[in-house]
Design an enzyme around this catalytic site. Structure first.
Site, PDB file in Angstrom:
ATOM      1  N   HIS A 186      -8.574 -12.946  -8.273  1.00  0.00           N
ATOM      2  CA  HIS A 186      -9.119 -11.713  -7.705  1.00  0.00           C
ATOM      3  C   HIS A 186     -10.481 -11.481  -8.350  1.00  0.00           C
ATOM      4  O   HIS A 186     -10.650 -11.702  -9.547  1.00  0.00           O
ATOM      5  CB  HIS A 186      -8.187 -10.541  -7.978  1.00  0.00           C
ATOM      6  CG  HIS A 186      -8.457  -9.342  -7.119  1.00  0.00           C
ATOM      7  ND1 HIS A 186      -9.607  -8.592  -7.242  1.00  0.00           N
ATOM      8  CD2 HIS A 186      -7.740  -8.766  -6.113  1.00  0.00           C
ATOM      9  CE1 HIS A 186      -9.577  -7.600  -6.361  1.00  0.00           C
ATOM     10  NE2 HIS A 186      -8.467  -7.687  -5.662  1.00  0.00           N
TER      11      HIS A 186
ATOM     12  N   LYS B   5       1.323 -10.038  -2.876  1.00  0.00           N
ATOM     13  CA  LYS B   5       0.274 -10.036  -3.898  1.00  0.00           C
ATOM     14  C   LYS B   5       0.165  -8.666  -4.546  1.00  0.00           C
ATOM     15  O   LYS B   5       0.157  -7.640  -3.862  1.00  0.00           O
ATOM     16  CB  LYS B   5      -1.066 -10.419  -3.276  1.00  0.00           C
ATOM     17  CG  LYS B   5      -2.256 -10.331  -4.224  1.00  0.00           C
ATOM     18  CD  LYS B   5      -3.556 -10.548  -3.480  1.00  0.00           C
ATOM     19  CE  LYS B   5      -4.758 -10.215  -4.347  1.00  0.00           C
ATOM     20  NZ  LYS B   5      -4.802  -8.771  -4.708  1.00  0.00           N
TER      21      LYS B   5
ATOM     22  N   LYS C  63     -14.152  -4.454   5.450  1.00  0.00           N
ATOM     23  CA  LYS C  63     -14.673  -3.167   4.996  1.00  0.00           C
ATOM     24  C   LYS C  63     -15.634  -3.291   3.824  1.00  0.00           C
ATOM     25  O   LYS C  63     -16.308  -2.317   3.460  1.00  0.00           O
ATOM     26  CB  LYS C  63     -13.512  -2.251   4.574  1.00  0.00           C
ATOM     27  CG  LYS C  63     -12.771  -2.750   3.319  1.00  0.00           C
ATOM     28  CD  LYS C  63     -11.619  -1.836   2.931  1.00  0.00           C
ATOM     29  CE  LYS C  63     -10.919  -2.345   1.661  1.00  0.00           C
ATOM     30  NZ  LYS C  63      -9.800  -1.479   1.260  1.00  0.00           N
TER      31      LYS C  63
ATOM     32  N   LYS D 204       0.847  -1.188   0.000  1.00  0.00           N
ATOM     33  CA  LYS D 204       0.000   0.000   0.000  1.00  0.00           C
ATOM     34  C   LYS D 204       0.881   1.235   0.000  1.00  0.00           C
ATOM     35  O   LYS D 204       1.881   1.258   0.714  1.00  0.00           O
ATOM     36  CB  LYS D 204      -0.915   0.006   1.227  1.00  0.00           C
ATOM     37  CG  LYS D 204      -1.859  -1.182   1.305  1.00  0.00           C
ATOM     38  CD  LYS D 204      -2.906  -1.185   0.214  1.00  0.00           C
ATOM     39  CE  LYS D 204      -3.849  -2.374   0.341  1.00  0.00           C
ATOM     40  NZ  LYS D 204      -4.890  -2.395  -0.696  1.00  0.00           N
TER      41      LYS D 204
ATOM     42  N   ASP E 222      -2.132  -5.862  -6.377  1.00  0.00           N
ATOM     43  CA  ASP E 222      -3.555  -5.570  -6.310  1.00  0.00           C
ATOM     44  C   ASP E 222      -4.142  -5.592  -7.718  1.00  0.00           C
ATOM     45  O   ASP E 222      -3.422  -5.712  -8.716  1.00  0.00           O
ATOM     46  CB  ASP E 222      -3.834  -4.258  -5.596  1.00  0.00           C
ATOM     47  CG  ASP E 222      -4.995  -4.385  -4.615  1.00  0.00           C
ATOM     48  OD1 ASP E 222      -5.848  -5.284  -4.813  1.00  0.00           O
ATOM     49  OD2 ASP E 222      -5.047  -3.624  -3.645  1.00  0.00           O
ATOM     50  N   GLU E 223      -5.470  -5.456  -7.782  1.00  0.00           N
ATOM     51  CA  GLU E 223      -6.178  -5.756  -9.027  1.00  0.00           C
ATOM     52  C   GLU E 223      -5.832  -4.820 -10.168  1.00  0.00           C
ATOM     53  O   GLU E 223      -5.940  -5.198 -11.340  1.00  0.00           O
ATOM     54  CB  GLU E 223      -7.691  -5.749  -8.779  1.00  0.00           C
ATOM     55  CG  GLU E 223      -8.345  -4.383  -8.608  1.00  0.00           C
ATOM     56  CD  GLU E 223      -8.137  -3.774  -7.232  1.00  0.00           C
ATOM     57  OE1 GLU E 223      -8.522  -2.605  -7.046  1.00  0.00           O
ATOM     58  OE2 GLU E 223      -7.575  -4.444  -6.335  1.00  0.00           O
TER      59      GLU E 223
END
Length: 414
Positions: free
Chosen positions: A268, A176, A309, A150, A178-179
């Site tokens: 994903h 990993k 979330k 992040k 992210d998308e």
């Protein structure tokens, strides 16, 4: 003989073991009875149309049959011969195609499917499924863990790989992508693959544990195949695919190539909510998970049982389906992700069990003492759960976990 809508409704019909049975929730249009709408669902999704049809001798009846109505729920049986073996886009063009836009219903949602063996056997299923824990990491008594750097995009290749290294040495199993990270100028695919796997090797040497990388190969189909080949050539064990945005045909082609290399597929589900977010229309996450298993993913994001979330459907029920016997097909390892932190692990694992992958992003990198400390906190929380130790007792022994609990407690973020 003629074909009319009434031919697609038979409440006395009993499905055979060779029928694909689909459960829909429908809201008939104003002035349309449930029976009339239900017959049109079966008609439009198989071989009917709005006008009465005449057929001759050169005709094989592939009509579907609505055989059960219970309030707003209907069940439709489809003959296996309607479907081309191993062609998921064609199957979905039937059971989730034109019917989603029919005027006969104000809304329609494909809730569940019961897949016959003749259909299931035409798909490869997962290469590993949950056995990937042992096959790749040599563990069977705990969840495997993953993290996404992040911010999820914008980091340079070196910074991205360093985050992976810090997480790996802190106890995380998987880095990993992210998308939405693929092959951008700020972090090119080829460089990221090489540098991340190099630091993976360093982390393995330092920790004595197996580590791996879920690199996102999502692109046009030929590019995905080229990337799969490159991952295999450089010693990777996994590829990641955004299975909804890449499409089922693309996934099926990638699955065929990963078989050649012995690679696992991490799926994903970005864009799934466009199909499953509205409770009255679209395709449920349960069905998307079923399709994913048939097409051959090994790991699939299925939600956080209400603790994270993101809005989710029945995480536990979906996970149970992914693990159930399906004519000998391998299972799928569920992945819990989205708004998790170490304090949520006891409740999450109570709900999901330990045969899962746990992915934390902000719950690792947002740790006040950095990524490595966040990874140590996660691993400590998981090890404590497996050993039957309370998380507060574990925090007494692991300062990093104590700091995480002090920051986030045991509450769900919003």
């Amino acid at each position: 003989m003629g074909i009319t809508y009434e031919d697609f409704l038979d409440l006395d019909y009993e499905p055979t073991s060779e029928d694909l049975v689909c459960t829909f929730r429908i809201d008939p249009a104003t002035g349309m009875s449930t029976e009339a709408a239900a017959s049109r669902v079966a008609s439009e999704s198989s071989n009917g149309t709005w006008a009465a049809l005449q057929t001759g001798a050169d005709f094989t009846d592939m009509g579907a049959t609505t055989f059960a109505i219970d309030g707003d729920s209907i069940q439709v049986a489809y003959p296996t011969g309607l479907f081309e073996p191993g062609n998921m886009p064609q199957v979905l063009s039937c059971i989730a195609g034109n019917i989603m836009g029919m005027k006969a219903v104000d809304s329609i949602r494909l809730m569940d499917c019961e897949w016959p063996e003749s259909v299931v056997s035409s798909y490869p299923g997962p290469l590993y499924g949950s056995s990937v824990r042992e096959e790749v990491f040599g563990v069977s008594d705990r969840p495997i863990t993953a993290t996404v750097p992040k911010p999820k995009v914008g980091l340079s290749t070196a910074a991205h790989a360093q985050v992976g290294y810090d997480a790996w040495v802190g106890g995380v199993d998987l880095l990993k992508d992210d998308e939405n990270l693929t092959d951008q100028a700020f972090n090119p695919f080829a460089d990221r693959l090489t540098e991340s796997l190099s630091l993976r090797d360093d982390a393995e040497d330092e920790t004595g544990e197996k580590k791996s990388y879920l690199i996102n190969v999502t692109a046009d189909t030929q590019t995905m195949l080229d990337r799969v080949d490159e991952v295999a050539a450089q010693g990777g064990e996994y590829v990641m695919v955004d299975i909804i945005t890449a499409g089922w045909a693309g996934l099926q082609t990638v699955r065929e190539r990963t078989e050649k290399h012995g690679l696992a597929i991490h799926a994903h589900r970005a864009m799934h909510a466009a199909f499953d977010r509205l409770p009255t229309h679209g395709v449920s996450m349960r069905v998307l998970a079923q399709i994913s298993r048939l097409c051959g993913v090994d790991q699939l994001h299925t939600g956080t049982a209400g603790l994270g979330k993101l809005a989710n459907e029945d995480t536990v029920g979906i996970n149970d389906w992914l693990r159930r016997d399906l004519y000998g097909a391998n299972d799928v390892l569920p992945v819990a992700s989205g708004g998790l932190h170490p304090g949520l692990l006891p409740d999450l694992l109570d709900a999901t069990g330990t045969n899962v992958c746990i992915q934390l992003g902000g719950g690792i990198h947002g740790h006040p003492d950095g990524t490595k400390a966040g990874a140590v906190a996660l691993r400590s929380a998981i090890d404590a759960y497996v050993e039957g130790t309370s998380i507060t007792e574990a925090a007494d022994e692991t300062p990093e976990l104590a700091v995480a609990l002090d920051k986030w407690g045991t509450e769900t973020p919003r």
